[in-house]
Design an enzyme around this catalytic site. Structure first.
Site, PDB file in Angstrom:
ATOM      1  N   LYS A  21      10.873  25.971  11.353  1.00 23.20           N
ATOM      2  CA  LYS A  21      10.199  24.661  11.382  1.00 23.20           C
ATOM      3  C   LYS A  21       9.268  24.575  12.594  1.00 23.20           C
ATOM      4  CE  LYS A  21      13.846  22.504   8.752  1.00 23.20           C
ATOM      5  NZ  LYS A  21      15.092  21.726   8.715  1.00 23.20           N
ATOM      6  N   GLN A  81      18.649  18.600  12.750  1.00 24.74           N
ATOM      7  CA  GLN A  81      19.068  19.678  11.851  1.00 24.74           C
ATOM      8  C   GLN A  81      20.536  19.468  11.437  1.00 24.74           C
ATOM      9  OE1 GLN A  81      17.071  22.198  10.587  1.00 24.74           O
ATOM     10  NE2 GLN A  81      18.854  22.654   9.322  1.00 24.74           N
ATOM     11  N   ASP A 127      12.484  13.680   7.338  1.00 25.16           N
ATOM     12  CA  ASP A 127      13.335  14.351   6.340  1.00 25.16           C
ATOM     13  C   ASP A 127      13.513  13.482   5.089  1.00 25.16           C
ATOM     14  OD1 ASP A 127      14.182  16.947   6.809  1.00 25.16           O
ATOM     15  OD2 ASP A 127      15.726  16.351   8.257  1.00 25.16           O
TER      16      ASP A 127
END
Ligand code: NAD
Length: 280
Positions: free
Chosen positions: A52, A96, A119
């Site tokens: 990422k 995460q 997200d």
């Protein structure tokens, strides 16, 4: 021979588009930054986080990186998120998952400002998706819609069957297909006659988490098959939830593993980061 849907090429295309948009924003004097938080050092999470950050760098998004110890408390993580919510130089916040067991994931997701929820997991983002309001889309299902559209596969009026009802893949996938005017059936571990239901599908999206479970017995001749699963087999080889060799000869189009859905998730995360600038 089925069309092999090339997620690598399509994700590269989306990343190029993001790069151009970021360059244009920078030319207007704007900057864009994503906070990436990892708690602990789970090896799989470390790989995802590294990928990422690399994607951010390529596109021109600054990543503000936090590597917190495994024993971080929920209060400490919530305090950091609170600070990042307030920071004007931070456009998106990514935590995460999974988190260590002392931290409740739902509480953490709810703590992120929905305007920075790149997200797309915050209940407000999910609610907005359900009623067709603007908001961040969950990256994997949003990536699948792009894979279909950019491969010239129309969704409107099609029988779409989704296997799996998780909050991050199955459910948002069903809503997005519905939004594209598909006729959608969601199946799961308690579905009766799964094979028969799947055989109705023009578009079959498989997100079960079981290596190679879906064979040609589940697939109608000429269907489009999207494989979300990702598993590492002995010898480090990757496979999906679909038995690719068995299914490919009977379907009209299929995503491979690797190189199908996987690369799209990061591309759509980058896309959400670029969009975050217009929300903040
Ligand atoms: P999950 O375990 O949260 O959900 C699995 C779903 O499958 C559940 O809803 C369950 O009801 C259903 N299921 C389980 N056994 C079944 C059976 N025998 N018949 C019918 N349905 C059954 O998984 P998830 O998070 O949705 O992920 C699914 C897969 O996708 C995993 O392999 C995961 O690694 C992968 N994944 C990939 C990406 C990507 O970027 N490519 C992103 C997220 C998840």
């Amino acid at each position: 021979m089925a069309q092999i849907i090339d997620g690598k090429a399509i994700s590269a295309q989306i990343k190029e588009e993001c790069k151009e948009k970021v360059a244009a924003l920078k030319a207007e004097g704007k900057s864009i930054a994503l906070a990436v938080i990892q708690v602990g050092n789970d090896p799989a999470s470390s790989v995802y986080v590294r990928n990422k950050k690399r994607a951010c760098e390529y596109i021109g998004i600054e990543s503000i990186s936090y590597e917190l110890p495994e024993e971080t408390t929920q209060e400490e993580l919530l305090a950091l998120i609170g600070q990042l919510n307030e920071r004007e130089d931070c456009n998106g916040i990514l935590v995460q998952l999974p988190l260590p067991k002392q931290i409740d994931e739902d509480t953490v997701i709810r703590a992120i400002d929905p305007k920075k929820d790149v997200d797309g997991f915050h209940p407000q983002s999910v609610g907005a998706l359900c009623i067709g309001q603007p908001g961040f889309l969950s990256c994997t299902p949003a990536g699948i819609i792009q894979l279909l559209k950019r491969s010239g596969i129309s969704i409107e009026g099609k029988e779409c069957v989704v296997i799996g009802r998780s909050n991050i893949v199955g459910k948002p996938m069903a809503i997005l297909l519905l939004r594209e005017n598909g006729t959608v059936t969601v199946t799961h571990s308690r579905t009766k006659d799964l094979k028969e239901v799947c055989k109705r599908a023009d578009i079959l999206v498989v997100a079960i988490g079981k290596p190679k479970m879906i064979t040609r017995e589940y697939v109608k001749e000429g269907a489009v098959v999207i494989d979300v699963g990702i598993h590492r087999l002995e010898g480090n080889k990757l496979c999906g939830d679909v038995d690719f060799e068995d299914v490919e000869p009977v379907c009209s189009a299929i995503t491979p593993v690797p190189g199908g859905v996987g690369p799209m998730t990061i591309a759509m995360l980058m896309n959400n980061c670029v969009e975050s600038l217009s929300l903040s």
